[in-house]
Design an enzyme around this catalytic site. Structure first.
Site, PDB file in Angstrom:
ATOM      1  N   ILE A  83      13.809 -17.355  -1.846  1.00 39.36           N
ATOM      2  CA  ILE A  83      14.399 -17.712  -0.843  1.00 39.36           C
ATOM      3  C   ILE A  83      15.439 -16.934  -0.348  1.00 39.36           C
ATOM      4  O   ILE A  83      16.092 -16.910   0.719  1.00 39.36           O
ATOM      5  CB  ILE A  83      15.012 -19.196  -0.849  1.00 39.36           C
ATOM      6  N   GLY A 138      11.854   0.066   2.637  1.00 36.35           N
ATOM      7  CA  GLY A 138      12.861   0.297   1.635  1.00 36.35           C
ATOM      8  C   GLY A 138      12.736   1.573   0.932  1.00 36.35           C
ATOM      9  O   GLY A 138      12.266   2.421   1.489  1.00 36.35           O
ATOM     10  N   ASN A 139      13.183   1.723  -0.219  1.00 40.31           N
ATOM     11  CA  ASN A 139      13.222   3.003  -0.942  1.00 40.31           C
ATOM     12  C   ASN A 139      11.905   3.701  -1.112  1.00 40.31           C
ATOM     13  O   ASN A 139      11.771   5.002  -0.910  1.00 40.31           O
ATOM     14  CB  ASN A 139      13.962   2.717  -2.330  1.00 40.31           C
ATOM     15  N   GLY A 140      10.904   2.730  -1.608  1.00 44.95           N
ATOM     16  CA  GLY A 140       9.501   3.234  -1.544  1.00 44.95           C
ATOM     17  C   GLY A 140       9.036   3.830  -0.186  1.00 44.95           C
ATOM     18  O   GLY A 140       8.417   5.057  -0.180  1.00 44.95           O
ATOM     19  N   GLU A 153       0.809  -1.152  -0.121  1.00 41.88           N
ATOM     20  CA  GLU A 153       0.102   0.000   0.015  1.00 41.88           C
ATOM     21  C   GLU A 153       0.929   1.414   0.280  1.00 41.88           C
ATOM     22  O   GLU A 153       1.643   1.316   0.896  1.00 41.88           O
ATOM     23  CB  GLU A 153      -0.902   0.026   1.212  1.00 41.88           C
ATOM     24  N   THR A 161      16.526  -3.284   3.370  1.00 41.89           N
ATOM     25  CA  THR A 161      16.162  -3.900   2.122  1.00 41.89           C
ATOM     26  C   THR A 161      17.310  -4.963   1.932  1.00 41.89           C
ATOM     27  O   THR A 161      18.618  -4.951   2.390  1.00 41.89           O
ATOM     28  CB  THR A 161      16.528  -2.740   0.870  1.00 41.89           C
ATOM     29  N   ILE A 162      16.951  -6.157   1.362  1.00 43.95           N
ATOM     30  CA  ILE A 162      18.118  -7.053   0.902  1.00 43.95           C
ATOM     31  C   ILE A 162      18.969  -6.495  -0.143  1.00 43.95           C
ATOM     32  O   ILE A 162      20.096  -7.109  -0.049  1.00 43.95           O
ATOM     33  CB  ILE A 162      17.287  -8.447   0.352  1.00 43.95           C
ATOM     34  N   ASP A 163      18.366  -5.716  -0.890  1.00 46.22           N
ATOM     35  CA  ASP A 163      19.117  -4.919  -1.781  1.00 46.22           C
ATOM     36  C   ASP A 163      20.255  -4.261  -1.730  1.00 46.22           C
ATOM     37  O   ASP A 163      21.286  -3.860  -2.662  1.00 46.22           O
ATOM     38  CB  ASP A 163      18.247  -4.344  -3.139  1.00 46.22           C
ATOM     39  N   ARG A 217      14.771 -13.957   0.431  1.00 46.62           N
ATOM     40  CA  ARG A 217      14.286 -12.726   1.325  1.00 46.62           C
ATOM     41  C   ARG A 217      13.953 -13.400   2.794  1.00 46.62           C
ATOM     42  O   ARG A 217      13.465 -12.570   3.590  1.00 46.62           O
ATOM     43  CB  ARG A 217      13.018 -12.592   0.624  1.00 46.62           C
TER      44      ARG A 217
END
Lengths: 336, 336, 336, 336
Positions: free
Chosen positions: D262, D108-110, D73, D131-133, D264
């Site tokens: 997997i 995260g970024n959002g 959301e 974030t995993i990124d 995440r």
């Protein structure tokens, strides 16, 4: 029907999975009510219980420990709580008052004995074997064992790098007071050079000779896996005693590690989860069929049950004809 | 005696452990010479071999893959290398020239067939079953299977947190073209809500209903474990197909994961290491006793052997009477 | 150029990764020759060396231990081998005879001291810090530390299930003679309730009170993480001493575990592998640039180097202002 | 004070640890009340909340996922629930009605963008990056990243055995749409031979040449690690595209694996747990100090905070000067 379930004795990976197996089968398939009894037999004395719903079982399959708690309360022995009452009678009465048609006991050798005595008193009881030591008579495998072997093997794998980097002997002590199953399975899986179990007498001369022979072959390091229950001088822990004797026999620097309680805890292996689930389901089936006074067991790949009276007081032990011992010896591993 | 050993077919945890089991038993106990043959049957065509010593075997027990390499070369079929020669004859001749008294073949179903044909041609051959799929007829368990189940279960454990955090359906595809053993064992151990295997026909209606029933019970997430070989529309991968159908049936956001090759690699579990070691040792014992043309097998907890002719061409498959299926259904798991 | 590399001191995950980092960079990028020196400084005394090729480095990245072996030989101290020669002079001469333009030393605090002394004697030397204890002054992190913390945290995770199932206090002793970094990081990551490190004095009263306060809040179990080097009565191991004192203070059943050598062994974590690789590469770059007498270090996320003379004789210790201590205290964790 | 906490965006190991860090610090140290908001910003629209007690936090530290649930959301964008109301106003009103003095957003970024907009509207907000990124601008590391790298590296380790046994190229695709951090760190830690990230353009010629050069050096297998977001033909997944191109360029059998979800899930690494705990504690400290509109960040080993307005809309990307790229190239790894 309304059944109770309790977990007694030492911690062991897979207890929660077997609780889940009993409860999901009972609630979902047989439409039974399930009452969780806290802290082993102590909860039957104090009526410390909870009603299970399917929701109670969420996230339980891979969780270590037991959500019901456990205790070492032995109602037929001295000690524990309520020392001034006739505990077996109180428990029989409480079970009646709580309206339990059967009690499922998850436990080790001591629990099987207690369960057998309650069966003799007329309690509807079904038991599920549980031990990391794999020493319960009558079942090929108990859940918890594969997990303990897995943790011990992982530790042995780690010791290899230090042993070979330092040209040392590393002694690791794993659990097993009377039965050497964990030492045997993890020792073979971890590439132990010497494996000592309580059931097979050993000679330090031979142990030393095995290690010196490896040295002569250009392998100046060795891994020695010992069960905690092997014979020592009676004062020291197994690992400490063997490490000192090896230094004495070989002159090679030797270090010991006692693996301890981490063998008992944490998430069960997939194999243990499946055995625990199946045993839980079959215990419930026995109850639905009105077959009481029995312990669930694994024979080959089949789940069966045997009379509690046959199990109680016996131990399943390693012997020299076991295929892993025979095969280990062929490969040059010293068992004493 | 002088024996050769080769490893054929797909990768599988435990091959190195069984090579070690054969070689240590052969060299240490029986005083045999062991020749390692590279790249499966291809190495018998090209005489690509090495002499093993005890030193070659260091660090091998817990190492994934096969130190001998493997290939898909099938000497009785078209394709592969040396397409213009009579390969079986060349191999028979090479074995003779290299002075091998017996060849040990470690492989899956295809390898058992090839081994049976060579046995018919008069080659002294003993085979060891190896497959993550556990579908080799005649043995209760093949090494590699427990490791693959372990990896798959670990992956399913991880998906649970994402599924429940996001209230999603997660579909995971595990290996198994014809046999659904990995899906069955990892699905049960990982707490799958739907488990689909090639051997049991499924209805998407029932699958969807199972997931919607969970939603109604306040569990807006589900885990679906599928074997790669289940029936689909013939175009998509199993995971992708099932994920789309589930979204269509339930309207719940569904994501898929294909576990792939990581199921085949890495260090074997302790259980697989011990089975691999024992099978290796027993293969060597067979040779020492002059018993050829047989495949090693595990029955209950015993290592036995069966004639290769009995094994070839058969598959061990899941059926609806398997205890894990029966037990799963009692707990409300949908098998289709 | 022709460089030598040796690994000295205790075992530590990541040594092989840093050897690989040095050698691949040296051979592939700078066209150097690399000589592996066996068994630490002992190999410089005995000229026990091998020539590295890229092939020597296969499979090394994730392998525990050190392929070069190690020893506790300290050429500037009494003891060890060749007790009747002037070891530093012999080493200087051997390095010259072997034509080494520089020696890379991978080691802990003792090794940094030795390296500094050789630098003073005029040897071209570059050192790489390596310790599971993370107590080398001048670098934010040493490889090996994250792996040791990872193993210790895994063990603490396992103890939780037993502690809560049995309503017990579990004491776990991790490595750290003078520096409590492993205890601090694994204790915080593992959810320890009491964390004792050598640098922070503790009161058993406060420790007991913390555990009793948890009991009052309905948590009749606690996890206590102690570094081996905390102050005791001088006779017992840290874990044993603390366990006895806790039983005395609280009356709650308390069990201890000494994690021991498994903290040192096995495959390094990805983070340790990357630090080890980068440090290896930068050591080689220093050599190519003719910068000797320096230790590689991690500052923030940058690899830098500092003069060996600055490092030698100092220790990096925990202090009460460390963010993990401050944050732990805010959450109610007792540090003594 | 009374604070709320929500978790938004994709799953990531460590969220529960940071929830625990916030709540334990708030309740135990600052005497604040904490309200858990379910399903991200959606819970602020629907007032789907719960009151936290210390008991709610038991067992949370090492648990994957988020106990609060999450959703995608985005109240400032179209879509999601309640499409006909002014969502930001409704949320501002709900926060007031629930008496929240501050909202902690974990995302995260959002989520950082959304948080910045709410800060502009006058909401007291503090955010924690997750974030995993590892692509959130302003923080050196986000928790979740080390865990994802750990899972990916474990997978690459497994592929090595299959690659070398079969003499194949194995391509593995890891997460990372715009940022290649997971590919870079796991590729380096797993011993990848080619590592492709979205930020560095690649040439298939060079990739093929790297693999063929390895073949010529006697290494007929290679590991290729690719981020999902690298440039392809626009139709195929990164792994599939690269695998086909490699087969075309080299003629070597190539197989692909897509690691997927997997990465995440599951228990966070100790390092991630500690970062998550510290960030949670510092977020609470910020609130106690009345500092709002800021994102917590890790700089070196210090926890700091930066204005949300600075973070929003930026990405932290890999560049060719990153030390792991530079070092990888020195060792012969192809980055394109």
């Amino acid at each position: 029907m309304r059944i109770g379930i309790l977990t007694a004795g030492g911690d062991c990976p897979g207890i929660n999975a077997t609780i889940r197996g009993v409860c999901k089968t009972a609630i979902n398939h047989y439409g039974m009510e399930v009452i969780g009894i806290h802290s082993g037999f102590q909860g039957l004395l104090t009526k410390d219980v909870e009603q299970f719903t399917e929701k109670s079982l969420s996230g339980l399959l891979n969780l270590g420990g037991t959500m019901l708690g456990t205790s070492r309360e032995k109602p037929f022995k001295k000690g524990g709580i309520m020392t001034d009452v006739d505990k077996p009678s109180l428990i029989m009465q409480n079970v009646k008052e709580m309206g339990l048609d059967c009690v499922v006991c998850v436990g080790g050798n001591g629990t099987q004995k207690t369960a057998a005595k309650f069966a003799d008193l007329g309690l509807n009881i079904v038991s599920i074997p549980k031990t990391i030591d794999n020493d319960i008579w009558g079942t090929d495998i108990s859940f918890g064992f594969d997990s303990a072997v897995s943790i011990a093997t992982d530790a042995i794998d780690r010791l290899h790098s230090t042993a070979s980097s330092h040209k040392r002997v590393m002694v690791i002590e794993v659990m097993g007071h009377k039965a050497g199953w964990i030492a045997l399975y993890s020792g073979m899986a971890g590439g132990g050079d010497v494996i000592l179990v309580p059931e097979i007498p050993y000679s330090m001369k031979k142990v030393g000779e095995t290690i010196l022979e490896r040295l002569r072959k250009g392998k100046p390091y060795s891994i020695v896996v010992v069960a905690e229950g092997i014979q020592t001088d009676g004062h020291k822990r197994a690992a400490e005693y063997i490490a000192q004797e090896i230094e004495y026999e070989t002159g090679i620097e030797t270090r010991e590690t006692v693996l301890g309680y981490i063998q008992r805890g944490g998430s069960p292996t997939p194999s243990d989860r499946n055995i625990a689930t199946r045993m839980g389901g079959h215990a419930t089936e026995l109850i639905a069929n009105g077959q009481f006074g029995r312990m669930i067991a694994l024979k080959g790949d089949d789940i069966v049950s045997i009379p509690l009276g046959e199990v109680a007081g016996k131990l399943k032990l390693v012997n020299e004809e076991h295929d892993l011992v025979v095969q280990g010896r062929r490969m040059g591993i010293c068992f004493g």
